[in-house]
Scaffold this active site. Structure first.
Site, PDB file in Angstrom:
ATOM      1  N   GLU A  48      30.716  23.771 -51.717  1.00  0.00           N
ATOM      2  CA  GLU A  48      31.298  24.989 -51.144  1.00  0.00           C
ATOM      3  C   GLU A  48      32.711  25.148 -51.713  1.00  0.00           C
ATOM      4  O   GLU A  48      33.503  24.201 -51.681  1.00  0.00           O
ATOM      5  CB  GLU A  48      31.343  24.897 -49.619  1.00  0.00           C
ATOM      6  CG  GLU A  48      29.958  25.013 -49.000  1.00  0.00           C
ATOM      7  CD  GLU A  48      29.963  24.906 -47.477  1.00  0.00           C
ATOM      8  OE1 GLU A  48      29.230  25.641 -46.819  1.00  0.00           O
ATOM      9  OE2 GLU A  48      30.711  24.049 -46.940  1.00  0.00           O
ATOM     10  N   HIS A 101      34.204  21.592 -51.195  1.00  0.00           N
ATOM     11  CA  HIS A 101      33.467  20.753 -50.251  1.00  0.00           C
ATOM     12  C   HIS A 101      32.175  20.241 -50.886  1.00  0.00           C
ATOM     13  O   HIS A 101      31.200  20.982 -51.014  1.00  0.00           O
ATOM     14  CB  HIS A 101      33.181  21.556 -48.971  1.00  0.00           C
ATOM     15  CG  HIS A 101      32.396  20.790 -47.963  1.00  0.00           C
ATOM     16  ND1 HIS A 101      31.494  21.366 -47.102  1.00  0.00           N
ATOM     17  CD2 HIS A 101      32.373  19.462 -47.684  1.00  0.00           C
ATOM     18  CE1 HIS A 101      30.947  20.437 -46.351  1.00  0.00           C
ATOM     19  NE2 HIS A 101      31.457  19.279 -46.679  1.00  0.00           N
ATOM     20  N   ASN A 117      28.185  23.685 -42.509  1.00  0.00           N
ATOM     21  CA  ASN A 117      28.351  22.889 -41.295  1.00  0.00           C
ATOM     22  C   ASN A 117      28.511  23.752 -40.050  1.00  0.00           C
ATOM     23  O   ASN A 117      28.225  23.312 -38.944  1.00  0.00           O
ATOM     24  CB  ASN A 117      29.551  21.946 -41.439  1.00  0.00           C
ATOM     25  CG  ASN A 117      29.185  20.707 -42.233  1.00  0.00           C
ATOM     26  OD1 ASN A 117      27.997  20.399 -42.386  1.00  0.00           O
ATOM     27  ND2 ASN A 117      30.175  20.007 -42.754  1.00  0.00           N
ATOM     28  N   SER A 157      35.491  18.957 -44.802  1.00  0.00           N
ATOM     29  CA  SER A 157      34.262  19.641 -44.418  1.00  0.00           C
ATOM     30  C   SER A 157      34.473  20.582 -43.234  1.00  0.00           C
ATOM     31  O   SER A 157      33.591  21.374 -42.926  1.00  0.00           O
ATOM     32  CB  SER A 157      33.148  18.646 -44.118  1.00  0.00           C
ATOM     33  OG  SER A 157      33.629  17.430 -43.668  1.00  0.00           O
TER      34      SER A 157
END
Ligand code: COA
Length: 687
Positions: free
Chosen positions: A445, A433, A483, A412
């Site tokens: 992702e 991800h 993130n 991540s």
């Protein structure tokens, strides 16, 4: 079921609405791929067809659609401008009043305008796998062609109001039980039409003239208020449907149509329609369209923790053979138990049948021997977030797998370039991800390295779409799209807590915007330790941007690492009841400020939201400036699908445009002044 060639004239070059008259019967076929939306040329074609069958004096006209589905709705791409003539309500009124009665013969997904069209027909028959719904609320709309007024006259007010307000489709069997269908068939629609005509019931009264059973909608209203979470359309759909009980059809329909047209211009509907198209275009990058994805049958997952088990379960649900690899037999067994628990849950909840559960179990194996991945088409590692551990896994996979097979990391935050650096066949490596729980969350992702081939990207996108996911391409940066924005969000939340806001007030303020969880509730749910480890990594690498607030670190040191931690505490106390505010934390925060001599500031709810959104929008623009995201809609998809940002607000980028960039610019200036040197300004915010 697909109706490929309903008539000799149908097929790719067939007219958009085709009429074949045989004896006294007509077959009217709509050909408007891919989903037979009611575009203007279809509406015109239906009017012409109607005149033809009436002129010919046909005793019945069966209305079918070619391809994969009956009409799946109005043409959403027409909704941005004024509707061109003929308007759908007029077409449907004409079909209902037609001398030749129509039989709607349905398959696939009968949605929105498709269901409204069927309700205007004299009879409705459907293949047993057909689904029926009024999903307009998902686009911030209500039906606009009599749906809210005809449906209660067919299936009753309470059921119709529920379908219009929650937008969820029902099965053919359920719709039949509701009284919405005259026949459910399994198999050849032409045979079903013939047998229905052979024993044709007397023509029923026109739907629009039928009485409506009144119903008490109080409980439904309470339910919808709760589930709508700030989205306007569901309650409007419910209230408009309720008009059927008190107003004549014509008056109810007039109000419905006007409300539908007004809603088309609303910010919520524009936001939702933009996301509808974006979630389709973002998941199919234009540059990969010409590349045939490689088939994926066998999926290897390394790491049987929560994430690995979730990815394994999602892959099994998509029909793949799955091998779960762990470092030893004991861990493999634990991983196997996690996957088994997900299958058992799906079975217990009725989501899957015994047969399906059995098929998934049969397609699954777990062990510690990497040679089991030798013929895998894709391997995804979901092990501990440590670059060395991940590199070791990649090395072992690369040794046993073919160079044509894909090897992906589920990291991540880490750079997939570093994880795969120097390994043979560099084009096959990438990041995928997933979000936790991976068997449920739709966002993935897709992170290409400098060497990832387009073939690998095309296969990865197709694989993710096949899992029912929403894959979004992202470039490499700390935290990728989602993130990285989350870090900015948390930083600004922490700065306000440091300077005077209660963490609980911050959470409340974000609920007010429509976020299901505030930043501190979210940390408690996901666990504080992951972001703590991540902050330590950034501090050690000297990449932490600006001012550092270590209140969360102190909680971690006290063992308060969230809801799942041994202490069952984090920002909140979860020991007795999940999510109770904790005076100890409030006192600790106050003491923390006093120790540092911070003068306590007051932030209004609006200031909290605007400052957090300024941080989010700035980071999102930086991500665009740096080319990490391919478009603003990609960012909005990531944040609505992965982080609970309300879809009716369209995502942070859409929200910012609607709110006004000048307002956000002022809020950004305020956060820069609050924490000098902590924010790198995106181009749009540079003064
Ligand atoms: N109007 C215009 N275009 C539509 C459409 C509509 N009502 N419904 C689907 N499409 C388009 C999609 O944009 C997509 O176009 P693309 O191939 O250029 O990207 C294509 O049709 C296929 O749709 P997709 O969603 O990718 O296929 P699917 O098989 O996964 O799902 C549906 C089919 C019908 C279930 C789904 O498209 C859907 O829910 N559509 C909206 C239905 C709706 O809301 N109707 C009421 C409108 S008010």
């Amino acid at each position: 079921m697909t109706i490929a060639t309903a008539t000799p004239e149908s097929g790719p070059d067939a007219p958009v609405v085709n009429v074949v008259i045989t004896g006294s019967h007509a077959l009217v076929t709509i050909n408007n791929p891919p989903v037979n939306a009611l575009s203007v040329h279809v509406r015109k074609g239906l009017m012409d067809a109607l005149h033809r069958v009436n002129e010919a004096g046909c005793t019945t006209a069966a209305l079918v659609c070619s391809g994969r589905t009956f009409v799946a709705g109005g043409d959403i791409s027409e909704f941005a401008g004024p509707p061109p003539l003929p308007h759908l309500p007029d077409v449907l009124d004409a079909i209902e009043a037609s001398t030749t009665p129509f039989i709607a013969v349905m398959h696939g997904t009968v949605l929105g305008g498709g269901l409204e069209l069927a309700l205007a027909c004299a009879w409705r028959i459907a293949d047993e796998k057909t689904r029926f719904g009024l999903p307009e609320v998902n686009l911030g709309l209500i039906p606009g062609a009599g749906g809210t007024q005809r449906l209660p006259r067919v299936i009753g007010l309470e059921r119709a109001a529920r379908m219009a307000a929650n937008g969820k489709p029902v099965s053919a069997r359920t719709f039949e039980e509701f009284g919405g269908l005259d026949l459910v068939f399994d198999g050849d629609p032409m045979a079903a039409i013939a047998s229905f005509r052979d024993a044709l019931p007397a023509r029923p009264a026109n739907t629009s003239t039928r009485p409506v059973d009144d119903a008490d909608l109080t409980a439904l209203k309470a339910e919808i208020t709760k589930s709508a979470k700030g989205s306007n359309a569901p309650m409007i759909a419910l209230e408009t449907t309720a008009l059927a009980a008190t107003l004549p059809f014509a008056e109810g329909s007039r109000i419905e149509r006007q409300t539908h047209l007004d809603l088309r211009d609303s910010a919520q509907s524009r936001a939702l329609r933009r996301l509808f198209f974006a979630s389709r275009s973002v998941t199919r990058p234009a540059r990969l369209k010409a590349i045939e994805p490689a088939p994926v049958n066998h999926v290897a997952i390394v790491g049987g923790g929560l994430m690995g088990a979730g990815i394994a379960a999602a892959s099994l649900a998509a029909g793949h053979r799955v091998t779960l690899l762990e470092r030893d037999t004991e861990s493999a067994e634990a991983g196997q138990a996690r996957v088994e628990a997900i299958i058992a849950r799906d079975l217990a909840s009725g989501r899957i049948s015994d047969d399906k559960a059995e098929a998934r179990r049969a397609a699954f194996s777990a062990g510690a021997d990497y040679t089991a991945a030798a013929d895998a088409d894709i391997a995804i590692e979901a092990v501990f977030e440590d670059p060395d551990v991940k590199r070791a896994v990649f090395t072992k996979l690369a040794e046993v797998m073919s160079e044509e097979a894909l090897i992906a990391t589920n990291t991540s935050y880490l750079d997939p370039n570093l994880i795969s650096d120097g390994m043979p066949g560099p084009g096959r490596f990438l990041g995928l991800h997933f979000f936790s729980p991976a068997n449920i969350m739709k966002l993935v992702e897709v992170v290409g390295t400098a060497a990832t081939s387009d073939q690998t990207m095309a296969t990865a996108f197709a694989f993710a779409r096949g899992l029912g996911k929403i894959p979004v391409e992202t470039g490499v940066c700390d935290g990728f799209i989602g993130n990285r924005i989350l870090s900015a969000y948390r930083r600004q939340a922490d700065y306000m807590v440091a300077d005077g806001a209660s963490p609980y007030a911050v959470d409340e303020a974000m609920h007010g915007l429509g976020m299901p969880l505030g930043p501190y509730e979210l940390q408690d749910l996901t666990g504080l330790q992951i972001s703590w480890a991540n902050r330590k990594r950034q501090l050690a690498a000297g990449t932490w941007p600006g001012r550092y607030v270590d209140i969360a670190d102190k909680l971690c040191e006290l063992g308060r690492q969230g809801r799942g931690s041994a202490a069952r505490k984090g920002w909140y106390d979860h020991t007795e009841m999940a999510g109770t505010r904790d005076p100890e934390v409030e006192a600790m925060v106050v003491a923390w400020r006093v120790e540092r001599g911070i003068t306590q500031q007051t932030f209004t709810t609006d200031e909290i939201v605007m400052r957090i959104m300024a941080a989010i929008v700035n980071e999102a623009h930086l991500i665009l400036d740096e080319g990490i995201a391919t478009s603003d809609t990609a960012i909005d998809i990531v944040w609505t699908e992965g982080y609970g940002f309300p879809k009716h607000l369209g995502g942070p980028m859409f929200w910012a445009e609607e709110t006004g960039m000048d307002t956000i610019r002022d809020a950004f200036a305020a956060i820069e002044a609050q924490s000098p040197g902590s924010w790198k300004a995106a181009d749009v915010f540079k003064s």
